[in-house]
Write an enzyme that holds these catalytic residues in place. Sequence first.
Site, PDB file in Angstrom:
ATOM      1  N   ASP A  66       0.950  -1.065  -0.067  1.00 44.22           N
ATOM      2  CA  ASP A  66      -0.039   0.038  -0.358  1.00 44.22           C
ATOM      3  C   ASP A  66       0.730   1.018   0.412  1.00 44.22           C
ATOM      4  O   ASP A  66       2.439   1.171   0.083  1.00 44.22           O
ATOM      5  CB  ASP A  66      -0.527  -0.588   1.157  1.00 44.22           C
ATOM      6  CG  ASP A  66      -2.086  -0.866   1.593  1.00 44.22           C
ATOM      7  OD1 ASP A  66      -2.567  -1.276   0.263  1.00 44.22           O
ATOM      8  OD2 ASP A  66      -2.015  -1.611   2.747  1.00 44.22           O
ATOM      9  N   LYS A  87      -2.360   4.487  -3.518  1.00 38.69           N
ATOM     10  CA  LYS A  87      -2.286   5.843  -4.240  1.00 38.69           C
ATOM     11  C   LYS A  87      -1.108   6.608  -4.668  1.00 38.69           C
ATOM     12  O   LYS A  87      -0.553   6.419  -3.517  1.00 38.69           O
ATOM     13  CB  LYS A  87      -3.329   7.153  -3.430  1.00 38.69           C
ATOM     14  CG  LYS A  87      -3.889   7.975  -4.593  1.00 38.69           C
ATOM     15  CD  LYS A  87      -5.193   8.494  -4.690  1.00 38.69           C
ATOM     16  CE  LYS A  87      -5.102   9.405  -3.096  1.00 38.69           C
ATOM     17  NZ  LYS A  87      -5.904   9.720  -2.304  1.00 38.69           N
ATOM     18  N   MET A 100      -7.880   7.966   9.992  1.00 43.70           N
ATOM     19  CA  MET A 100      -8.340   8.824   8.332  1.00 43.70           C
ATOM     20  C   MET A 100      -9.207  10.000   8.728  1.00 43.70           C
ATOM     21  O   MET A 100     -10.116   9.921   7.917  1.00 43.70           O
ATOM     22  CB  MET A 100      -9.262   7.711   7.787  1.00 43.70           C
ATOM     23  CG  MET A 100      -8.229   7.080   7.121  1.00 43.70           C
ATOM     24  SD  MET A 100      -9.007   5.195   6.788  1.00 43.70           S
ATOM     25  CE  MET A 100      -9.616   4.434   7.999  1.00 43.70           C
TER      26      MET A 100
END
Length: 520
Positions: free
Chosen positions: A41, A63, A177
Amino acid sequence: MNKEESRKGKVWLAGAGPGDAALLTVKTRELMGQADVVVYDALVSTEILSLIPEHVKMICVGKRAGNHPVPQPEINEILVREALKGNQVLRLKGGDPFVFGRGGEEIERLLEDDIPYEVIPGITSAVAVLAYNGIPITHRDYTSSFHVITGHARKGKELSIPYEQLVKLNGTLVFLMGISALSEIVNGLLLAGMDPQTEAAVLEKGTTAHQRRVIATLETLKDRVREAGIQTPAIIVVGKVCGLADEFAWEEKRPLSGRQILLTRPRQNISKLAGILRANGAHVIEMPSIETRTITPNPEFVRAIDSFGKRAEEEWMIFTSPIGVHTFFELLKEEHLDIRTLFCGAFQKQVNVRIAAIGKTTEKALETYGLFADVVPDTFCARALGEAIGKAAAKNSAATIFRAAIGSKELLPPLQEVMKEVDDVPLYETEYFLHPELKEQISDLLSTGKIDAVTFTSASTVKGFVKTLGDFDYSKVNAVCIGQQTAAEAEKYGMHITVSKQATMDSLVETLFVLSNEQK
Ligand code: SAH
């Protein structure tokens, strides 16, 4: 492993911890060296990725640089596909794989195809990032529970945090988050009746070289975070324990805290230096720009050994790297040659064998085989070595240099001046390879000034580095070099250069400490 498992391969769902490579578990670290494929990740740090051997296939599903992350169902399929090929697949996630890591969803898919798996827990950021900022997640005087909450809503859904229940718990609240929903979370807690003076914190990029914290109250947190320009990843913490941070903070007190150092050396030699730097708080990215490959079979070596001792009454063996020494003995063993044959000249006559090493580590490597060098120059460079031997050697002696395929030419002229024969024998080749993804990350870090120093221990490490990175603005590189020759090579590319006082590893470490103090 049973037969069925080996046919299908296997998946390890592993946590890589919050960023600091020293917080990897022993098991995950071991698997990084054994896996065929690593699926990782975006949260897995460059420092950690740099520990994966070159031959391992790396698949990024996070990402990166404007790319969208790979959707979860697709990640699941990648795991299944790779395992069905018979691979040992390491699924590497930030923190712990089950703490908001969607590890459960991946297991459900693996079960469908009956693929064997193991879970390796990781150190979760929800606890460790606080610890690295001097915040104990519980403390008997202030709180007796902690609660980890996601600040991210599922797609198309609203954030539904039970603020009223949370406020009643009186525990430490940790939001992962949550940065983009900071305002909503703070307002939710205030509306539910939490005291606006409650201590709170936002912790950015915890356990990495760039960790920062904002300590405030619930009331002032939003403004302070905006002023500081906090970016993700970051954690929101609410609770009295946040008030202990400034007193308990320890991480920034380490001598090399906040420093990110890139080591360019053959991987075999990296770990000792990396260990010293890490122990002092530095973050180390390993870029073994040189992989060495022994030249075998090696007819030139066999011929050189055969003629050694038969050319002159005084014969020199010259070594210019520890790898050269180890490879020399590896090749002797492979050819089933006894070291004693070297000391016996023509007609079984004893020859005067003399040994030279370019520097201290090469000298030490020789000592492990029971050979003590006669000549080691004061400065670590090929020319100085040549000159020192030139002075010590008898007229009409001979020498054999055992070294890399492309060694510095500067060694030869001072030898050829006194000797009647100089033999330059290549023992190993140097190869350059870096995963494209890692190359991109390292280039990014260098060009944004996030790597404070790059170490070079020989001119060939400079050449390797440049060959690996390719077209790049090298004026951005702070090179810390061992020896003038290394520095001269780095200068060719316009790097910013510091040369260690002595040509030793200790002196290199000392230079990094001095530099770190200046940069702070
Ligand atoms: N499985 C991970 C969490 C994944 S959710 C774990 O156990 O740590 C991702 C969130 O974790 C980020 O949005 C951020 O809130 C937090 N996070 C992960 N690493 C972090 C770090 N080094 N510093 C600050 N926050 C981090």
